[in-house]
Write a protein that holds these residues in place. Sequence first.
Motif, short mmCIF file in Angstrom:
data_model
loop_
_atom_site.label_atom_id
_atom_site.label_comp_id
_atom_site.label_asym_id
_atom_site.label_seq_id
_atom_site.Cartn_x
_atom_site.Cartn_y
_atom_site.Cartn_z
N THR A 134 -5.69 -10.80 -21.00
CA THR A 134 -5.66 -9.93 -19.82
C THR A 134 -4.20 -9.60 -19.48
O THR A 134 -3.27 -10.07 -20.16
N VAL A 135 -4.00 -8.80 -18.42
CA VAL A 135 -2.63 -8.47 -17.99
C VAL A 135 -1.87 -9.71 -17.53
O VAL A 135 -0.66 -9.68 -17.40
N ALA A 136 -2.60 -10.78 -17.27
CA ALA A 136 -1.96 -12.00 -16.79
C ALA A 136 -1.93 -13.10 -17.86
O ALA A 136 -1.80 -14.27 -17.55
N ASP A 137 -2.01 -12.67 -19.11
CA ASP A 137 -1.93 -13.63 -20.22
C ASP A 137 -0.58 -14.36 -20.14
O ASP A 137 0.47 -13.73 -20.11
N GLY A 138 -0.61 -15.67 -20.08
CA GLY A 138 0.62 -16.46 -20.02
C GLY A 138 1.28 -16.50 -18.65
O GLY A 138 2.37 -17.04 -18.51
N ALA A 139 0.63 -15.92 -17.66
CA ALA A 139 1.21 -15.91 -16.31
C ALA A 139 1.22 -17.32 -15.72
O ALA A 139 0.43 -18.17 -16.09
N ARG A 140 2.17 -17.51 -14.81
CA ARG A 140 2.29 -18.78 -14.11
C ARG A 140 1.32 -18.80 -12.93
O ARG A 140 1.12 -17.78 -12.28
N LEU A 141 0.77 -19.95 -12.67
CA LEU A 141 -0.08 -20.09 -11.49
C LEU A 141 0.68 -20.91 -10.46
O LEU A 141 0.96 -22.09 -10.67
N ASP A 142 1.08 -20.24 -9.38
CA ASP A 142 1.79 -20.94 -8.30
C ASP A 142 0.79 -21.33 -7.22
O ASP A 142 0.08 -20.48 -6.70
N GLU A 147 -8.72 -6.16 -11.02
CA GLU A 147 -8.98 -5.05 -10.09
C GLU A 147 -7.68 -4.53 -9.48
O GLU A 147 -7.48 -3.33 -9.34
N THR A 148 -6.78 -5.47 -9.14
CA THR A 148 -5.51 -5.06 -8.55
C THR A 148 -4.66 -4.33 -9.57
O THR A 148 -4.01 -3.33 -9.26
N ALA A 149 -4.66 -4.82 -10.81
CA ALA A 149 -3.89 -4.18 -11.87
C ALA A 149 -4.36 -2.75 -12.09
O ALA A 149 -3.57 -1.83 -12.25
N GLN A 150 -5.67 -2.57 -12.05
CA GLN A 150 -6.24 -1.25 -12.25
C GLN A 150 -5.90 -0.33 -11.07
O GLN A 150 -5.51 0.82 -11.25
N ALA A 151 -6.00 -0.87 -9.87
CA ALA A 151 -5.75 -0.07 -8.68
C ALA A 151 -4.28 0.31 -8.55
O ALA A 151 -3.94 1.40 -8.11
N GLN A 152 -3.39 -0.61 -8.92
CA GLN A 152 -1.96 -0.36 -8.71
C GLN A 152 -1.23 0.04 -9.97
O GLN A 152 -0.06 0.40 -9.93
N GLY A 153 -1.91 -0.01 -11.10
CA GLY A 153 -1.35 0.49 -12.34
C GLY A 153 -0.24 -0.33 -12.96
O GLY A 153 0.60 0.20 -13.67
N PHE A 154 -0.21 -1.63 -12.73
CA PHE A 154 0.80 -2.42 -13.43
C PHE A 154 0.19 -3.03 -14.68
O PHE A 154 -1.01 -3.23 -14.79
#
Length: 124
Positions: free
Chosen positions: A55-63, A16-23
């Motif tokens: 998704t846009v967070a494929d491979g992202a780190r979870l802090d 939702e945030t990615a869609q709203a902020q366009g990253f």
Amino acid sequence: MHEMSLAEGIRSIVEETAQAQGFARVKAVVIEVGQLSSVEVESLKFCFDVVMRGTVADGARLDIETVPGTGWCMPCGKSVPIKALYDPCPDCGSYQVQATGGTEMRVVALDVDGAPERAAEGVE
Ligand SMILES: [Zn+2]
């Protein structure tokens, strides 16, 4: 699995945030996990990796930032630190302690690639 639905909840927020902020790319997702939330961090990390695939967070780190548990002790009339739900008050030993902090898990920040762009056409 409890952690799987939590990870899916994180994915909804990220998308939702990615869609709203366009990253287009998320490098890391920062979450707060309360000490009293009964979230298993290792299994949450595993579920996170699984649900973020494609998704846009494929491979992202979870802090993960741990939030200490706090409760309100009725007899003492003050906030006290507790390590688990239904723990007694460390000062007076009473069990009349109501958990007031560290009971939740929430997304606090997203580390994204590039500056957020203005919304695509047709989106306000
Ligand atoms: Zn007390």
